[in-house]
Design a protein around this motif. Sequence first.
Motif, PDB file in Angstrom:
ATOM      1  N   ALA A  53       0.872  -1.175   0.000  1.00 56.13           N
ATOM      2  CA  ALA A  53       0.000   0.000   0.000  1.00 56.13           C
ATOM      3  C   ALA A  53       0.904   1.218   0.000  1.00 56.13           C
ATOM      4  CB  ALA A  53      -0.904  -0.001   1.218  1.00 56.13           C
ATOM      5  N   GLU A  54       0.406   2.292  -0.600  1.00 53.96           N
ATOM      6  CA  GLU A  54       1.225   3.496  -0.732  1.00 53.96           C
ATOM      7  C   GLU A  54       0.334   4.723  -0.607  1.00 53.96           C
ATOM      8  OE1 GLU A  54       4.768   4.925  -3.710  1.00 53.96           O
ATOM      9  OE2 GLU A  54       3.217   3.610  -4.496  1.00 53.96           O
ATOM     10  N   SER A  55       0.836   5.729   0.100  1.00 57.73           N
ATOM     11  CA  SER A  55       0.097   6.971   0.269  1.00 57.73           C
ATOM     12  C   SER A  55       1.057   8.072   0.690  1.00 57.73           C
ATOM     13  CB  SER A  55      -0.990   6.801   1.333  1.00 57.73           C
ATOM     14  OG  SER A  55      -1.623   8.031   1.603  1.00 57.73           O
ATOM     15  N   ALA A  56       0.695   9.294   0.395  1.00 57.07           N
ATOM     16  CA  ALA A  56       1.475  10.433   0.879  1.00 57.07           C
ATOM     17  C   ALA A  56       1.353  10.551   2.394  1.00 57.07           C
ATOM     18  CB  ALA A  56       0.987  11.715   0.205  1.00 57.07           C
ATOM     19  N   ALA A  57       0.370   9.877   2.978  1.00 57.44           N
ATOM     20  CA  ALA A  57       0.155   9.937   4.425  1.00 57.44           C
ATOM     21  C   ALA A  57       1.168   9.090   5.187  1.00 57.44           C
ATOM     22  CB  ALA A  57      -1.253   9.475   4.767  1.00 57.44           C
ATOM     23  N   PHE A  58       1.687   8.017   4.559  1.00 59.12           N
ATOM     24  CA  PHE A  58       2.604   7.126   5.285  1.00 59.12           C
ATOM     25  C   PHE A  58       3.703   6.527   4.419  1.00 59.12           C
ATOM     26  CE2 PHE A  58      -1.323   4.796   4.282  1.00 59.12           C
ATOM     27  CZ  PHE A  58      -0.843   3.807   3.448  1.00 59.12           C
ATOM     28  N   GLY A  59       3.771   6.834   3.166  1.00 53.87           N
ATOM     29  CA  GLY A  59       4.788   6.268   2.292  1.00 53.87           C
ATOM     30  C   GLY A  59       4.350   4.926   1.717  1.00 53.87           C
ATOM     31  N   LYS A  60       5.330   4.076   1.391  1.00 51.82           N
ATOM     32  CA  LYS A  60       5.047   2.759   0.825  1.00 51.82           C
ATOM     33  C   LYS A  60       5.323   1.708   1.891  1.00 51.82           C
ATOM     34  CE  LYS A  60       6.066  -0.038  -3.272  1.00 51.82           C
ATOM     35  NZ  LYS A  60       6.788  -0.077  -4.549  1.00 51.82           N
ATOM     36  N   VAL A  61       4.374   0.780   2.076  1.00 54.79           N
ATOM     37  CA  VAL A  61       4.504  -0.247   3.105  1.00 54.79           C
ATOM     38  C   VAL A  61       4.087  -1.599   2.521  1.00 54.79           C
ATOM     39  CG1 VAL A  61       2.192   0.206   4.033  1.00 54.79           C
ATOM     40  CG2 VAL A  61       3.884  -0.878   5.474  1.00 54.79           C
ATOM     41  N   ALA A  62       4.839  -2.642   2.874  1.00 56.57           N
ATOM     42  CA  ALA A  62       4.504  -4.002   2.435  1.00 56.57           C
ATOM     43  C   ALA A  62       3.332  -4.518   3.266  1.00 56.57           C
ATOM     44  CB  ALA A  62       5.710  -4.921   2.601  1.00 56.57           C
ATOM     45  N   ILE A  63       2.424  -5.230   2.610  1.00 56.41           N
ATOM     46  CA  ILE A  63       1.285  -5.858   3.301  1.00 56.41           C
ATOM     47  C   ILE A  63       1.540  -7.358   3.252  1.00 56.41           C
ATOM     48  CG2 ILE A  63      -1.212  -6.108   3.414  1.00 56.41           C
ATOM     49  CD1 ILE A  63      -0.365  -3.205   3.710  1.00 56.41           C
ATOM     50  N   PRO A  64       1.988  -7.967   4.366  1.00 53.90           N
ATOM     51  CA  PRO A  64       2.423  -9.355   4.338  1.00 53.90           C
ATOM     52  C   PRO A  64       1.300 -10.393   4.249  1.00 53.90           C
ATOM     53  CG  PRO A  64       2.622  -8.470   6.548  1.00 53.90           C
ATOM     54  CD  PRO A  64       2.192  -7.349   5.672  1.00 53.90           C
ATOM     55  N   GLY A  65       0.093 -10.034   4.606  1.00 58.11           N
ATOM     56  CA  GLY A  65      -0.986 -11.015   4.571  1.00 58.11           C
ATOM     57  C   GLY A  65      -2.308 -10.392   4.991  1.00 58.11           C
ATOM     58  N   GLU A  66      -3.271 -11.254   5.315  1.00 58.71           N
ATOM     59  CA  GLU A  66      -4.610 -10.788   5.650  1.00 58.71           C
ATOM     60  C   GLU A  66      -4.640  -9.868   6.856  1.00 58.71           C
ATOM     61  OE1 GLU A  66      -7.257 -14.091   6.041  1.00 58.71           O
ATOM     62  OE2 GLU A  66      -6.878 -14.795   4.012  1.00 58.71           O
ATOM     63  N   GLN A  67      -3.683 -10.013   7.770  1.00 56.75           N
ATOM     64  CA  GLN A  67      -3.673  -9.184   8.971  1.00 56.75           C
ATOM     65  C   GLN A  67      -3.343  -7.730   8.648  1.00 56.75           C
ATOM     66  OE1 GLN A  67      -1.396 -11.497   8.303  1.00 56.75           O
ATOM     67  NE2 GLN A  67       0.629 -10.612   8.584  1.00 56.75           N
ATOM     68  N   GLY A  68      -2.777  -7.458   7.484  1.00 62.72           N
ATOM     69  CA  GLY A  68      -2.485  -6.103   7.071  1.00 62.72           C
ATOM     70  C   GLY A  68      -1.223  -5.559   7.704  1.00 62.72           C
ATOM     71  N   ALA A  69      -1.115  -4.257   7.726  1.00 58.64           N
ATOM     72  CA  ALA A  69       0.053  -3.586   8.298  1.00 58.64           C
ATOM     73  C   ALA A  69      -0.414  -2.359   9.074  1.00 58.64           C
ATOM     74  CB  ALA A  69       1.017  -3.171   7.187  1.00 58.64           C
ATOM     75  N   VAL A  71       0.538   1.445  10.274  1.00 61.65           N
ATOM     76  CA  VAL A  71       1.379   2.569   9.866  1.00 61.65           C
ATOM     77  C   VAL A  71       1.048   3.781  10.740  1.00 61.65           C
ATOM     78  CG1 VAL A  71       1.564   1.788   7.471  1.00 61.65           C
ATOM     79  CG2 VAL A  71      -0.295   3.306   8.118  1.00 61.65           C
ATOM     80  N   ARG A  72       1.907   4.776  10.690  1.00 59.43           N
ATOM     81  CA  ARG A  72       1.650   6.048  11.382  1.00 59.43           C
ATOM     82  C   ARG A  72       1.136   7.055  10.357  1.00 59.43           C
ATOM     83  NH1 ARG A  72       1.904   6.152  16.589  1.00 59.43           N
ATOM     84  NH2 ARG A  72       3.472   4.869  17.560  1.00 59.43           N
ATOM     85  N   ALA A  73       0.057   7.746  10.719  1.00 56.75           N
ATOM     86  CA  ALA A  73      -0.532   8.746   9.824  1.00 56.75           C
ATOM     87  C   ALA A  73       0.396   9.945   9.693  1.00 56.75           C
ATOM     88  CB  ALA A  73      -1.884   9.191  10.364  1.00 56.75           C
ATOM     89  N   ALA A  74       0.218  10.681   8.640  1.00 56.90           N
ATOM     90  CA  ALA A  74       1.029  11.865   8.352  1.00 56.90           C
ATOM     91  C   ALA A  74       0.925  12.888   9.481  1.00 56.90           C
ATOM     92  CB  ALA A  74       0.567  12.496   7.040  1.00 56.90           C
ATOM     93  N   PRO A  75       1.966  13.680   9.662  1.00 57.31           N
ATOM     94  CA  PRO A  75       1.916  14.712  10.701  1.00 57.31           C
ATOM     95  C   PRO A  75       1.053  15.911  10.303  1.00 57.31           C
ATOM     96  CG  PRO A  75       4.025  14.787   9.570  1.00 57.31           C
ATOM     97  CD  PRO A  75       3.277  13.609   9.022  1.00 57.31           C
ATOM     98  N   ASN A  76       0.772  16.052   9.013  1.00 60.92           N
ATOM     99  CA  ASN A  76      -0.006  17.194   8.530  1.00 60.92           C
ATOM    100  C   ASN A  76      -1.441  16.800   8.240  1.00 60.92           C
ATOM    101  OD1 ASN A  76       2.347  18.774   8.551  1.00 60.92           O
ATOM    102  ND2 ASN A  76       2.907  18.004   6.526  1.00 60.92           N
ATOM    103  N   PRO A  77      -2.406  17.595   8.698  1.00 58.08           N
ATOM    104  CA  PRO A  77      -3.812  17.305   8.411  1.00 58.08           C
ATOM    105  C   PRO A  77      -4.078  17.338   6.907  1.00 58.08           C
ATOM    106  CG  PRO A  77      -3.621  18.967  10.131  1.00 58.08           C
ATOM    107  CD  PRO A  77      -2.252  18.763   9.559  1.00 58.08           C
ATOM    108  N   GLY A  78      -5.036  16.526   6.473  1.00 51.73           N
ATOM    109  CA  GLY A  78      -5.428  16.497   5.069  1.00 51.73           C
ATOM    110  C   GLY A  78      -6.124  15.186   4.742  1.00 51.73           C
ATOM    111  N   ARG A  79      -6.571  15.093   3.493  1.00 50.05           N
ATOM    112  CA  ARG A  79      -7.225  13.878   2.999  1.00 50.05           C
ATOM    113  C   ARG A  79      -6.255  13.229   2.028  1.00 50.05           C
ATOM    114  NH1 ARG A  79     -12.172  12.747  -0.764  1.00 50.05           N
ATOM    115  NH2 ARG A  79     -12.977  10.882   0.250  1.00 50.05           N
ATOM    116  N   TYR A  80      -5.861  11.989   2.349  1.00 51.45           N
ATOM    117  CA  TYR A  80      -4.835  11.296   1.576  1.00 51.45           C
ATOM    118  C   TYR A  80      -5.412  10.056   0.898  1.00 51.45           C
ATOM    119  CZ  TYR A  80      -1.643  14.129   4.414  1.00 51.45           C
ATOM    120  OH  TYR A  80      -1.000  15.168   5.028  1.00 51.45           O
ATOM    121  N   ALA A  81      -5.134   9.901  -0.395  1.00 57.00           N
ATOM    122  CA  ALA A  81      -5.531   8.692  -1.119  1.00 57.00           C
ATOM    123  C   ALA A  81      -4.582   7.561  -0.742  1.00 57.00           C
ATOM    124  CB  ALA A  81      -5.491   8.928  -2.625  1.00 57.00           C
ATOM    125  N   VAL A  82      -5.143   6.356  -0.613  1.00 55.77           N
ATOM    126  CA  VAL A  82      -4.342   5.160  -0.333  1.00 55.77           C
ATOM    127  C   VAL A  82      -4.474   4.245  -1.551  1.00 55.77           C
ATOM    128  CG1 VAL A  82      -4.007   3.189   1.197  1.00 55.77           C
ATOM    129  CG2 VAL A  82      -4.778   5.381   2.151  1.00 55.77           C
TER     130      VAL A  82
END
Length: 151
Positions: A53-69, A71-82
């Motif tokens: 998964a990738e977003s300006a809110a948290f960068g790019k992160v690997a999703i290893p399985g059904e449990q997901g991953a 992440v820490r949300a961005a420090p700046n308020p806003g609406r981010y596409a994932v």
Amino acid sequence: MRFVIPALVAVLLAVPAPAMAAGDDITVSPERAGPGDTVRITLACTVFTGAFAESAAFGKVAIPGEQGATVRAAPNPGRYAVHARCARDANPLNDAWLTVENAYPAGGAGTGGGAMFTRAVSPVVSIALGVLAVAGMLLLVLRPRRPRSRR
């Protein structure tokens, strides 16, 4: 006239509903978070080979399985596409959104949508019930009138 309405109902129920976007390919939980809060990203994949998964809110992160991953949300308020994919060369999944909000005082006016955003039944069930309700009303309005007996 007796066969027109049942035939109309049968045709309406037999016509396939338009394809609905799944919308649940990527799950962001919670969808609204404060700056730096932890957020869980899960994907609706059958195979997770190279899923990410990738977003300006948290960068790019690997999703290893059904449990997901997590992440820490961005420090700046806003609406981010994932954005996400189940594999590097797979088609992209339907986007999700993460809204990062500034903290606001507890107990403030709750003017948000609230329960308006929960879906109790699928849209297909809602459409079918609406069609049946319209057909039932048509049956009542167009039913043959019987003469009243005089006593």
